[in-house]
Design a protein around this motif. Structure first.
Motif, PDB file in Angstrom:
ATOM      1  N   LEU A 133       1.002  -0.957   0.200  1.00 38.38           N
ATOM      2  CA  LEU A 133       0.170  -0.016  -0.321  1.00 38.38           C
ATOM      3  C   LEU A 133       0.719   1.175   0.304  1.00 38.38           C
ATOM      4  CD1 LEU A 133      -2.467  -0.815   2.112  1.00 38.38           C
ATOM      5  CD2 LEU A 133      -2.513  -0.936   0.070  1.00 38.38           C
ATOM      6  N   LYS A 140      -2.394   4.060  -5.157  1.00 40.02           N
ATOM      7  CA  LYS A 140      -3.100   3.741  -4.274  1.00 40.02           C
ATOM      8  C   LYS A 140      -4.327   4.368  -2.800  1.00 40.02           C
ATOM      9  CE  LYS A 140       0.028  -0.214  -5.516  1.00 40.02           C
ATOM     10  NZ  LYS A 140       1.144  -0.713  -4.055  1.00 40.02           N
ATOM     11  N   SER A 144      -7.737   3.394  -3.498  1.00 40.38           N
ATOM     12  CA  SER A 144      -8.110   2.925  -2.783  1.00 40.38           C
ATOM     13  C   SER A 144     -10.055   2.730  -2.568  1.00 40.38           C
ATOM     14  CB  SER A 144      -8.186   2.925  -1.150  1.00 40.38           C
ATOM     15  OG  SER A 144      -6.806   2.515  -1.136  1.00 40.38           O
ATOM     16  N   ARG A 148     -11.788  -0.238  -2.135  1.00 37.85           N
ATOM     17  CA  ARG A 148     -12.460  -1.081  -0.637  1.00 37.85           C
ATOM     18  C   ARG A 148     -14.215  -1.110  -0.807  1.00 37.85           C
ATOM     19  NH1 ARG A 148     -10.968   3.072   2.013  1.00 37.85           N
ATOM     20  NH2 ARG A 148      -8.871   2.113   2.724  1.00 37.85           N
TER      21      ARG A 148
END
Length: 395
Positions: A133, A140, A144, A148
């Motif tokens: 990460l 990222k 993300s 997610r």
């Protein structure tokens, strides 16, 4: 039940996920599963020479290849053709299994699967470790929230280790996870591999061979291995390093210059990316295998080395390290120079110790990393999802 696996690329230069998925699908077919793969024709800086827009047999499995569009963000592997194909064909499948993160194909497949009310599973391949990460962190951070959301909407997440399951939770994902390790392709036996590999690379018959076989990337820390071997060379230890793999041109130049500056040029061979017989020869012909990685979800090459009876040296950040330590199949050491020097020195000095660890590794692989057992576990997971049942605990 008809299954579709989605992955950004099947290029061998992409490393572990490609090999893992091809072996998974072969094993699932052996269990009677109706399964296909869809991907792009990406092959790193080039494209694969494969038929497009049709179902073909590739490496003995059914695959649909769609053309990629080359963008500056090359790891994203964008494809409008893949979008259209998924939009039209996804309804033909009962379950979708996406592979990899922070890339277009799995993101697109997850989104379209939700729109069409098709359940999907995701396999992250170690992309949620703290190191991963933080690598290319800005990209990222932007991506993300999308990733997610996709993971939280999946019906299940396939993790290769318990540690990866913890990484999923730490990423803020509450979707049920199940742990099924990856399997190991057992290399075809190579007669007199130790003699043949020494002849191929002009290595002395009494010289122990240290093998690094992986993508040449800062994450894998081949530079740390070179520094450790430089220390051992100064102590007059006899060895030859084979540093096998491909990588970005800038990093390759850095490694070549490092080999020269450390005085290891005559003790080091860099054959580039290897596959097939040459790869099998390397694994079976070496004396020890070292992967001092910052972050490794599984480490297919490590498991392949153990399958061939080769002792391994890894860091705790290689997530099968607990299995290796428990089975006494190798040495698990901190990713620090002194610790790595001591571990390599031990195995260079004591061939009986190498043999003991190697035999333990063969037993570990045969017991835990059989593709047939892994396919059975995945099949039971798929069946439970299709029937709306709770996920079984893999055995």
């Amino acid at each position: 039940m008809k299954l579709l696996h989605v992955i950004p690329s099947l290029a061998k230069v992409k490393g572990g996920p490609t090999q893992i998925l091809l072996e998974v699908v072969k094993a699932l077919q052996d269990k009677g599963c109706n399964v296909e793969i869809v991907t792009t024709n990406d092959n790193g800086s080039e494209v694969l020479d494969v038929p497009l827009y049709q179902r073909v047999q590739y490496e003995h499995v059914p695959v649909w290849f769609l053309p990629r569009i080359f963008l500056p963000m090359k790891e994203f592997i964008f494809s409008t053709a893949l979008t259209s194909w998924l939009g039209q064909q996804l309804k033909e499948y009962d379950l979708v299994h996406t592979h990899y993160l922070f890339s277009y194909a799995p993101t697109c497949a997850a989104t379209l699967a939700r729109w069409q009310n098709i359940p999907y599973i995701a396999t992250p391949y170690g992309m949620l470790t703290p190191w991963a990460l933080n690598h290319k962190r800005l990209k990222k951070q932007v991506y993300s929230p999308i990733e997610r959301h996709n993971l939280n909407q999946a019906v299940a997440i396939h993790c290769a280790t318990l540690e990866e399951s913890r990484d999923v939770r730490n990423f803020g994902v509450q979707t049920p996870t199940f742990v099924v390790p990856y399997g190991v392709h057992l290399p075809a036996y190579q007669f007199q591999s130790q003699q043949r590999i020494r002849q191929l690379y002009n290595i002395g018959s009494e010289t122990p061979i240290v093998l690094f076989l992986s993508r040449l990337h800062p994450k894998k820390r081949p530079d740390l291995l070179l520094q450790a071997l430089s220390r051992l060379a100064a102590l007059n230890h006899n060895f030859h390093l084979i540093l096998a793999g491909s990588g970005e041109s800038d990093y390759l130049r850095y490694l070549i210059n490092l080999v020269a500056s450390l005085g290891l040029a005559e003790r080091t061979t860099m054959p580039g990316f290897v596959t097939g017989v040459e790869k099998d020869l390397l694994i079976q012909g070496c004396d020890l295998f070292v992967l001092p990685s910052f972050s490794e979800n599984f480490g297919i090459a490590v498991a392949e080395a153990m399958a061939a009876g080769v002792p391994v040296i890894v860091t705790p950040d290689v997530q099968i390290a607990p299995d290796i330590a428990q089975a006494k199949a190798g040495l698990v050491v901190k990713g620090e120079l002194d610790a790595l020097v001591r571990a390599i020195q031990e195995l260079l000095i004591f061939p009986n110790r190498r043999a003991e660890l190697g035999e333990n590794g063969k037993r570990l692989v045969s017991r835990r990393y059989s593709w047939s057992a892994i396919a059975s576990n995945l099949t039971s997971i798929y069946t439970a999802i299709g029937q709306g049942k709770r996920l079984p605990v893999p055995r």
